[in-house]
Design an enzyme around this catalytic site. Structure first.
Site, mmCIF file in Angstrom:
data_model
loop_
_atom_site.group_PDB
_atom_site.id
_atom_site.type_symbol
_atom_site.label_atom_id
_atom_site.label_comp_id
_atom_site.label_asym_id
_atom_site.label_seq_id
_atom_site.Cartn_x
_atom_site.Cartn_y
_atom_site.Cartn_z
ATOM 1 N N TYR A 173 1.043 -1.000 0.045
ATOM 2 C CA TYR A 173 -0.259 0.105 -0.054
ATOM 3 C C TYR A 173 0.865 1.259 -0.071
ATOM 4 O O TYR A 173 1.646 1.710 1.215
ATOM 5 C CB TYR A 173 -0.822 0.150 1.291
ATOM 6 C CG TYR A 173 -1.947 1.005 1.298
ATOM 7 C CD1 TYR A 173 -2.205 1.952 0.208
ATOM 8 C CD2 TYR A 173 -2.658 0.999 2.323
ATOM 9 C CE1 TYR A 173 -3.371 2.885 0.452
ATOM 10 C CE2 TYR A 173 -3.708 2.016 2.613
ATOM 11 C CZ TYR A 173 -3.919 2.956 1.684
ATOM 12 O OH TYR A 173 -4.931 3.946 1.553
ATOM 13 N N LYS A 201 -1.587 -1.206 -4.121
ATOM 14 C CA LYS A 201 -2.552 -0.464 -4.039
ATOM 15 C C LYS A 201 -1.889 0.810 -4.226
ATOM 16 O O LYS A 201 -0.970 1.426 -3.200
ATOM 17 C CB LYS A 201 -3.484 -0.494 -2.944
ATOM 18 C CG LYS A 201 -4.510 0.619 -2.793
ATOM 19 C CD LYS A 201 -5.299 0.851 -1.535
ATOM 20 C CE LYS A 201 -6.144 2.014 -1.436
ATOM 21 N NZ LYS A 201 -6.932 2.068 -0.280
#
Length: 332
Positions: A173, A201
């Protein structure tokens, strides 16, 4: 999909870098060419689900199950729990595990469950990863360590330790605006060698860096910023992890569906049509958690208040969110 009932197996599980047997060949419109995409590891249309609370501030397990069921029925093939939108900094370890168990019970094998486990502490992150695996998660969302701002070799070591500890696939992330620490493209390229680090992400707002990693690895990229859904998908991303999809899951799924069908003009139209709602929810000076909960509350869906230090949106903001939502859905 079976619940995990014991400790993680840390050595036997590997995740294939591509999935040729399930690659999907889409026949586009007559004027378009055929396009082939490998099936993404955790789905392509993922929602960064809020964590519903009661008015008293407790975890609303029943509400979470209801909301998860709606999101899957409306087109989400993956749910990300306890991420930024899910208020991970203010939920306890026990609540995070309970949320995974409840949502797994509600959606069964109809959608993947990705559990946010990232913290500023490597040891604590490993503990959360093992807990999420035992609770029934399919993957882990791991944010770069925040506040301490470690150098890149330490960032890399952090992710490798978590990947080695759990048997689940990891989604890196990258959101430096919140963590203060970037996962640099070269670091991602090295981390892609690990068999359980499979996806990213992407909230870095660095299109050039994203393309560098896409060109040199098989990492599945997910747009983490709603305004970038189509842009990243068009250059090879796997899909998205959307906050705005809490309110309009079917709309964001339709962007990908139109693109895959070869109707790029329709995909662009759908992306542009979402701009007022994206702007109201994500660029109006309030965190997406606050705006998503305000809008879901107006729609009669489980939400509840955010936990302090976040505060609920005021009436004027909620009115504006509802107006933007109604404008978007009026086009159907």
């Amino acid at each position: 999909m079976e619940l995990h009932s014991g400790e993680a197996e840390t050595t036997s599980m590997t995740v294939p870098r591509t999935v040729p047997p399930t690659a999907v060949t889409v026949t586009a419109s007559p004027a378009a060419s055929r396009a082939t995409r490998a099936a993404p590891p955790l789905g392509r249309a993922l929602c960064a689900m809020i964590t519903p609370f009661t008015e008293a501030g407790a975890l609303d397990v029943v509400g979470a199950q209801r909301l998860a069921g709606r999101l899957v029925a409306e087109g989400c093939d993956g749910l990300v729990l306890s991420g930024t939108t899910g208020e991970s900094p203010t939920t306890t370890d026990a609540e995070k595990a309970a949320l995974v168990r409840a949502v797994r019970e509600a959606v069964g094998d109809r959608a993947s469950i990705v559990a946010g486990v990232g913290t500023a502490d490597t040891r604590h992150t490993v503990e959360l990863a093992l807990s999420a695996e035992k609770a029934g998660a399919d993957g882990l969302l791991v944010v770069a360590p925040y506040y301490s701002r470690p150098p890149q070799d330490a960032v890399e070591a952090h992710f490798r330790e978590i990947a080695d500890a759990s048997g689940l696939p990891l989604v890196l992330y990258d959101i430096p605006g919140r963590t203060g620490t970037r996962i640099e493209p070269e670091t991602m390229i090295r981390l892609a060698e690990h068999p359980r680090i499979v996806a990213v992400k992407d909230c870095a707002y660095d299109l050039l860096g994203t393309q560098k990693v896409l060109a040199r690895t098989e990492l599945a990229y997910y747009a983490g910023c709603d305004e970038y859904v189509l842009a990243l998908y068009a250059i090879g991303a796997a899909g998205y992890v959307s906050t705005v999809a809490n309110a309009v899951p079917r709309h964001f799924r339709s962007i990908l569906d139109a693109f895959d069908a070869g109707d790029t003009a329709e995909a662009a139209r759908l992306q542009r049509r979402a701009v007022p709602l994206i702007e109201s929810m994500m660029s109006a000076g309030l965190p997406g958690t606050v705006t998503a909960k305000a809008l879901l509350g107006r729609l009669g869906l489980p939400a509840g208040p955010p936990r302090p230090p976040l505060r609920p949106a005021d009436r004027e903001t909620a009115d504006g969110l509802l107006a933007a939502y109604e404008h978007l859905v009026s086009g159907y």
